[in-house]
Design a protein around this motif. Structure first.
Motif, short mmCIF file in Angstrom:
data_model
loop_
_atom_site.label_atom_id
_atom_site.label_comp_id
_atom_site.label_asym_id
_atom_site.label_seq_id
_atom_site.Cartn_x
_atom_site.Cartn_y
_atom_site.Cartn_z
N GLN A 191 0.79 -1.23 0.00
CA GLN A 191 0.00 0.00 0.00
C GLN A 191 0.82 1.28 0.00
N GLY A 222 0.32 -2.58 -5.21
CA GLY A 222 0.17 -1.23 -4.70
C GLY A 222 0.37 -0.17 -5.77
N ASN A 229 -2.76 -0.13 -7.85
CA ASN A 229 -3.86 0.50 -7.11
C ASN A 229 -3.74 2.01 -7.04
N VAL A 280 -6.17 4.05 1.28
CA VAL A 280 -5.15 3.02 1.07
C VAL A 280 -3.78 3.49 1.53
N SER A 320 -2.85 3.13 5.21
CA SER A 320 -2.86 1.74 5.69
C SER A 320 -1.48 1.11 5.80
#
Length: 456
Positions: free
Chosen positions: A86, A145, A148, A385, A388
């Motif tokens: 993340q 990650g 994302n 995100v 995190s």
């Protein structure tokens, strides 16, 4: 009778049409508005594709946690893997937000889904070949990650294009949350069965194949291209403009700060669930699946309750309640050593977690202007995100030092304090939001002050 009936066909037709219309309204039931976003073809396609793909995603999340725990038995390394998966979303999200506003969002999402499928299939190949190591898990998690970082702001910004009527936007977000949490219920349960029967590698394989459902739905859409204005400023200037808007507009700033706190301190409890399943509750992968599934049930109930709402008005109060419920549930979960009680508490944790997530998303998407949507949603990605990984690392370190139960109790207490802070900020936030909602037609001009009751 026959002559009388024939002499007023128009009147009778009007009465019949009126009666039919009334019957149609009644037949839809009081909750029919809960599905109204599905009348949009593009969103219906997306809904179908995501329903399949997200089951695979949740299978991978559970399988990755269990694989790391099986290979290392280390709470710290569980945190490290969460951090690796993340951190890039945090670092790259602002840049990704600018890029999202410059590119065709559907094409961007097709590419992110293709790359995510490749990542999952690589995990599957290495795991099934029994040659995967913790270093490869960390590297592939970091790749996910990176994907994302672009996928999440792109996905959030693309929702507006899939749902042409902005009045249905909040319902679309709630329905998307419902399928996320239905998958959160089904995926972990399936993962527990699959891991116990044939191992983690098959979960990764199923996930890799499931991405093709989303790719197919995106390619089948007929999307009106946005009127893209040619960028007249540099990327750095756009980054500064986006940050200035987020940091000075109090409603969005306040919601994102609370959300960042919950993401930092609360959400990483997921990283520690294998510890609770294996050590605190004396179970195995099935127990992990049950815990994650119980959280998913609570989150699904939350999403359905939001889908049944007719308006975005009042969601700031729900953000406040959700944060308190989330933190309180975590504190009690950390104190529990009984499976049935832990499962019950996971219902409340999941409800509070998803209520805060979806309500925050809906309010922000309603307030933000279109020309800043990509950049604002990139900061939402950072809060959701991006914080995190630090939370995962913090949770892993605290659990290594003090144990998982005490860690969850401490982080839950921080979430409760965040809810108290948000309560103090709420009157000022509502004062700014109220005229915006009135301008949008969400509040009537003659509506009384909504200070403490329904709120905004």
């Amino acid at each position: 009778m026959a002559v009388r009936r024939a002499s007023h066909p128009k009147t009778m037709n009007q009465k019949t049409a009126s009666t039919d219309q009334l019957s149609g309204v009644e037949s839809r039931g009081r909750f029919s508005h809960a599905w109204r976003a599905l009348r949009h073809r593009n969103f219906k396609l997306y809904f179908a594709g995501q329903s399949i793909s997200l089951i695979g995603t949740w299978m991978t999340r559970v399988a990755t946690s269990w694989l790391v725990y099986r290979l290392t038995k280390s709470a710290l390394l569980l945190g490290v893997v969460g951090f690796a998966g993340q951190i890039l979303a945090f670092v790259l999200a602002p840049v990704a937000g600018v890029i999202v506003e410059r590119l065709d969002r559907r094409k961007l999402l097709v590419w992110t889904q293709v790359l995510a499928a490749v990542q999952s299939l690589a995990m599957a190949g290495l795991t099934l070949a029994k040659i995967i190591t913790i270093h490869e898990i960390i590297a592939l998690s970091a790749l996910q990650g990176l994907i994302n970082a672009f996928d999440m702001p792109g996905r959030q910004a693309f929702t507006v294009q899939m749902v042409e009527d902005k009045k249905d936007l909040s319902n679309a977000i709630a329905l998307n949350s419902s399928i996320v949490n239905l998958a959160r219920l089904i995926g972990p349960a399936l993962a527990g069965i699959v891991i116990g029967a044939v191992g983690e590698g098959w979960c990764f394989l199923i996930d890799g194949v499931s991405y093709f459902a989303v790719i197919a739905s995106l390619l089948a859409m007929r999307v009106k291209p946005l009127a893209m204005r040619r960028a007249t400023t540099s990327m750095l200037e756009q980054l500064q403009e986006g940050w200035s808007y987020v940091s000075t507009f109090r409603p969005i700033r306040t919601i994102l700060l609370l959300f960042a706190l919950l993401s930092l301190m609360g959400w990483p409890f997921m990283v520690l669930l294998p510890i609770f399943a294996g050590q605190v509750l004396r179970g195995g992968p099935h127990t992990l699946g049950f815990l994650t599934g119980a959280s998913g049930i609570g989150a699904l109930v939350s999403a359905i309750s939001l889908a049944m709402r007719k308006s975005v008005v009042g969601l700031t109060r729900m953000i406040q309640i959700a944060a308190a419920m989330f933190g309180g549930g975590l504190i009690l979960f950390g104190l529990s050593h009984v499976l049935w009680l832990s499962l019950l508490l996971m219902l409340f944790v999941g409800f509070g977690m998803m209520q805060g997530l979806a309500a925050s998303n809906t309010v922000i998407q309603t307030l933000v202007p279109e020309d800043k949507r990509g950049r604002v949603m990139s900061y939402y990605t950072m809060a959701f995100v991006g914080m995190s990984p630090f939370g995962s690392l913090l949770a892993g370190g605290l659990a290594h030092r003090f144990g998982a139960p005490y860690t969850v109790i401490m982080t839950g207490a921080c979430c409760v304090l965040g809810a108290v802070w948000f309560t103090v900020e709420l009157p000022a936030v509502r004062k700014i939001m109220r005229p915006i909602y009135r301008e949008m037609g969400l509040l009537r001009d003659r509506e009384p002050n909504l200070e403490e009751g329904a709120g905004t």
